[in-house]
Scaffold this active site. Structure first.
Site, mmCIF file in Angstrom:
data_model
loop_
_atom_site.group_PDB
_atom_site.id
_atom_site.type_symbol
_atom_site.label_atom_id
_atom_site.label_comp_id
_atom_site.label_asym_id
_atom_site.label_seq_id
_atom_site.Cartn_x
_atom_site.Cartn_y
_atom_site.Cartn_z
ATOM 1 N N GLU A 11 0.819 -1.218 0.000
ATOM 2 C CA GLU A 11 0.000 0.000 0.000
ATOM 3 C C GLU A 11 0.852 1.269 0.000
ATOM 4 O O GLU A 11 0.470 2.283 -0.548
ATOM 5 C CB GLU A 11 -0.925 -0.019 1.213
ATOM 6 N N ASP A 112 -2.693 -3.166 3.138
ATOM 7 C CA ASP A 112 -3.267 -3.355 4.472
ATOM 8 C C ASP A 112 -4.571 -4.135 4.347
ATOM 9 O O ASP A 112 -5.371 -3.874 3.439
ATOM 10 C CB ASP A 112 -3.550 -1.997 5.127
ATOM 11 N N TYR A 322 -1.298 -2.980 13.290
ATOM 12 C CA TYR A 322 -2.108 -2.170 12.380
ATOM 13 C C TYR A 322 -3.149 -1.369 13.182
ATOM 14 O O TYR A 322 -3.941 -1.947 13.933
ATOM 15 C CB TYR A 322 -2.797 -3.092 11.363
#
Lengths: 687, 68
Positions: A11, A112, A322
């Site tokens: 990403e 992600d 995350y």
């Protein structure tokens, strides 16, 4: 299978570097393709090429060139540089992926694992790689540590139902259709009212969110406080004094408040009840993104969007997991012991970690879960670069919260004493921590204060030295700040964990709200008032929440996004028809509100010289330069002051403490700076 | 017709925001009288105007009613 390489799509560039380092053991080589950096290496006999997006490289737009026409219900995906002029690098990145895809035999989506990441990867695989979105494999990970990345690539999965990507694409399309039609309808109505074109927008989540702010603003501006009284008795025994509050927290009338004083002062009080007890205070649940944003606001005053940015930097540095997660749960699979051991290598946490590792660590779990990622937690890795102050603060908060969630319950001793003086009663309440438990690990963030109290037993007698009668007024409601508004959005189920903070920033950018406590402008009021009258669904929580729930079902794998898009179009078409039928009235109302908002932004405050006029920002007709002048100039007031010619002048509510002239912030070109506009302000000489 | 306090369209003599604020200022008089035991209308308006907790529109109404 041909003998091409495996193309991995990440990403962000930082993530691409980490993936390459992890999979190659630090032996990847970087090269430039169309001005973007890609990484090459071999792993287990296979050749890999890792490239990166930079957020969304594709966006939704309408095929028409005409930017004033509405309704627009046909939407298509375009590369971001065609949709947004600021995304010029998108074309280069897309071109690089296209070139690299030609030599690839296998594709891996390593963006992600959430709605946005899945959409970014899906679009690149579909449009830049020539329809590889279904054939591609998925790397799923929640941290960018070497161990997690290697495991993710050892266990690559097929993309499956792609619910997240379908939901993400549907969300983008719905939000575009919603935003573009309403913005054009409102902006055109302002233009039609005879004034120049101004952008007035109401997004799908923006509308209801502004509705909450306006509702609160009305309560504040119409508020009339009612007085009440609070009495506190001062008691003495053996030369020691203490204060206890009258048992009735709020005394409605002054005569009664004074009667208490008259009937108690000089009398004797008896302790008629002494209740002691211990309460257990359980540890806080692990952080999801909303909790982290609220706690960082409480502890450091960081806005939710700032906290999210910092948390993302910490994630890219492989220090925390995350952050865009709803989960308040830590699964055993993350290996609690290993993370605590890792954290324990940092001196500030070593004692706490050692203590927790004496037994089998088991965290408290929260109610909310997220199938994609666990709660935010440290990875156990030490920072390999110096963290800046804000990164250090958020990292410390995440680590301490993680450790605290493994801690035992704290115990607090609570005491509640009732002192009777005739028919009147006073209460003395206090509490102190007798066993800190998890509070020790959470440190200064725990937020419990000890209130000491005298040793009292039932039957003890005290002299009433005095009774203080304090006049109070009901407090008007608080304005939402960024943190409490985020909480409200979460509670009402509108927006997503990824978008809420940005929506709040957009409201400020549009001029609907300003300040740290979000004060609604005349324009913001007018937008909501106009919508409430002509297109109420646009600001209703119900419709937005309903769409949100259906999108969540799609994320979970349900079909139905085309039907949802059709439903949304029908709903918007009905609202647009109402707005169209009342275009003149809508335009007039919005335009006059905009004029009032702009006019207000030029007023800096009351003139400290003539005391009746207002100091305003004025632009000289001859020099075109701006300066501060008094509205009473024609009546003889000559108060004036120069202003910096660059940057935006933002007003503040409080005048200068040294000279009572207005204080402004100059915003633009760097950090905003505070300025008392009085050139002769004594405060300037002092500093 | 425009609201004399803010220039918005008036519902009767005031805009709907100031009309609502006026109703609130008038309604709060009785609790104020009860709270102090006694209070004149003019003194009440002065107090409401001065109080930092009073909302902006309620202050403007108190000022208007006092002037009238």
């Amino acid at each position: 299978m041909s003998d091409g390489y495996t193309l991995v799509i990440c990403e962000k560039p930082d993530a691409a570097r980490r993936v390459s380092d992890a999979l190659s053991g630090g032996n990847s080589r970087s090269e430039q393709v169309d001005g973007t950096t890609v990484f090459r290496f071999s792993r287990k006999g296979e050749e890999y090429v890792v490239c990166a997006a930079q957020g969304h490289l594709y966006g939704v737009s309408d095929p028409s060139e005409e930017r004033t026409v509405y309704p627009v219900f046909d939407v298509e995906w375009y590369s971001s540089d065609l949709v947004d002029e600021d995304s010029a690098s998108a074309a280069r990145r897309i071109s690089a992926v296209k070139k690299l895809s030609a030599g690839a035999s296998k594709f891996v989506n390593a963006c992600d694992f959430d709605v946005e990441g899945e959409t970014i990867g899906y679009n690149l695989l579909k449009y830049a790689c020539g329809g590889k979105e279904k054939a591609a494999l998925r790397a799923r990970f929640s941290t960018l540590t070497e161990e997690d990345l290697v495991k993710a690539f050892d266990d690559l999965e097929f993309q499956g139902g792609q619910g997240l990507a379908r939901a993400g694409r549907a969300r983008h399309a719905i939000d575009f259709v919603w935003g573009v039609n309403l913005s054009r309808a409102l902006s055109q109505s302002v233009l039609g009212s005879g004034h120049r074109y101004r952008t007035v927008s109401v997004g799908r989540v923006q509308g209801p969110t502004l509705g909450f702010l306006v509702q609160r603003e009305l309560e504040i501006r119409e508020f009339v406080p009612v007085p009440y009284w609070k009495d506190s008795g001062i008691f003495a025994r053996d030369g020691k004094k203490f204060t206890a509050a009258y048992a009735k927290d709020r005394i409605e009338t002054r005569p009664f408040a004074e009667k208490v004083r008259e009937e108690c002062v000089g009398k004797e009080a008896a302790a008629t009840s002494v209740r002691r007890g211990t309460v257990q205070v359980g540890p806080p649940v692990p952080f999801n993104i909303g909790d982290l944003q609220k706690e960082a606001y409480r502890a450091f005053g960081y806005t939710p969007s700032r906290t999210l940015q910092i948390a993302e930097r910490l994630y890219l540095a492989a220090l925390v997991s995350y952050p865009r997660t709803d989960s308040q749960r830590l699964p055993q699979s993350i290996d609690y012991r290993k993370i605590i051991q890792g954290v324990g290598k940092m001196p500030e946490y070593s004692a706490h970690a050692a203590e927790l590792l004496k037994t089998e660590p088991k965290p408290v779990q929260g109610a909310r879960s997220d199938p994609a990622h666990p709660a935010i937690h440290p990875t156990g890795e030490k920072p390999n670069r110096r963290l800046d102050a804000s990164e250090g603060a958020v990292f410390d908060l995440v680590v301490r919260r993680f450790l605290a969630s493994f801690g035992p319950s704290a115990r607090r001793e609570m005491v509640d004493v009732t002192l009777a003086v005739g028919e009147h009663e006073f209460r003395l309440a206090g509490g102190r921590t007798v066993f800190p438990g998890w509070m020790k690990y959470y440190g200064r963030y725990a937020g419990y204060r000890d209130v000491e109290f005298p040793a009292v037993v039932e039957g003890d007698r005290f002299k009433v030295v005095d009774v203080l009668v304090e006049e109070k007024f009901e407090q008007r409601p608080y304005r939402y700040n960024q943190s409490s508004l985020l909480e409200k959005m979460e509670k009402e189920g509108i927006g997503t964990k990824a978008t809420r903070a940005d929506i709040i920033s957009t409201l400020a950018g549009r001029g609907y709200v300003s300040g740290e406590s979000l004060e609604v402008s005349d324009l913001g009021l007018s937008v909501v008032e106009t919508m409430a009258r002509y297109a109420p669904s646009i600001i209703s929580t119900g419709l937005t929440r309903e769409i949100e729930e259906k999108l969540e079902a799609v994320e979970g794998g349900a079909e139905g996004e085309p039907a949802l898009l059709r439903e949304t179009v029908r709903s918007i078409a009905a609202q647009l028809a109402e707005l169209n039928a009342n275009e003149d009235a809508v335009g007039r109302e919005l335009d006059s509100a905009q004029m009032r908002t702009v006019a207000k932004s030029f007023v800096l405050g009351r003139c400290p010289v003539c005391k009746t006029g207002e100091l305003r920002v004025i632009r000289s007709k001859s020099t075109k330069k701006r300066f501060v002048g008094c509205s009473n100039y024609s009546a003889g007031c000559r108060a004036s002051a120069p202003l910096p010619q660059r940057g935006i002048v933002r007003t503040t509510a409080r005048p200068c403490q040294h000279c009572s002239w207005p204080v402004v912030y100059i915003v633009g070109g760097g950090r905003p700076w505070r300025l008392c506009v009085n050139p002769s302000c004594p405060g300037k000489w002092k500093s | 017709m425009k609201c004399p306090l803010c220039g918005r369209d008036a519902v009767s003599d005031l805009c709907r925001y100031h009309a609502e604020a006026k109703a609130k200022v008038q309604a709060a008089y009785t609790p104020w009288v009860k709270a102090y035991g006694k209070m004149e209308w003019g003194d009440y308006l002065d107090n409401v105007k001065r109080n930092p907790q009073t909302g902006q529109w309620a202050k403007e109404i108190a000022e208007l009613l006092k002037g009238g």
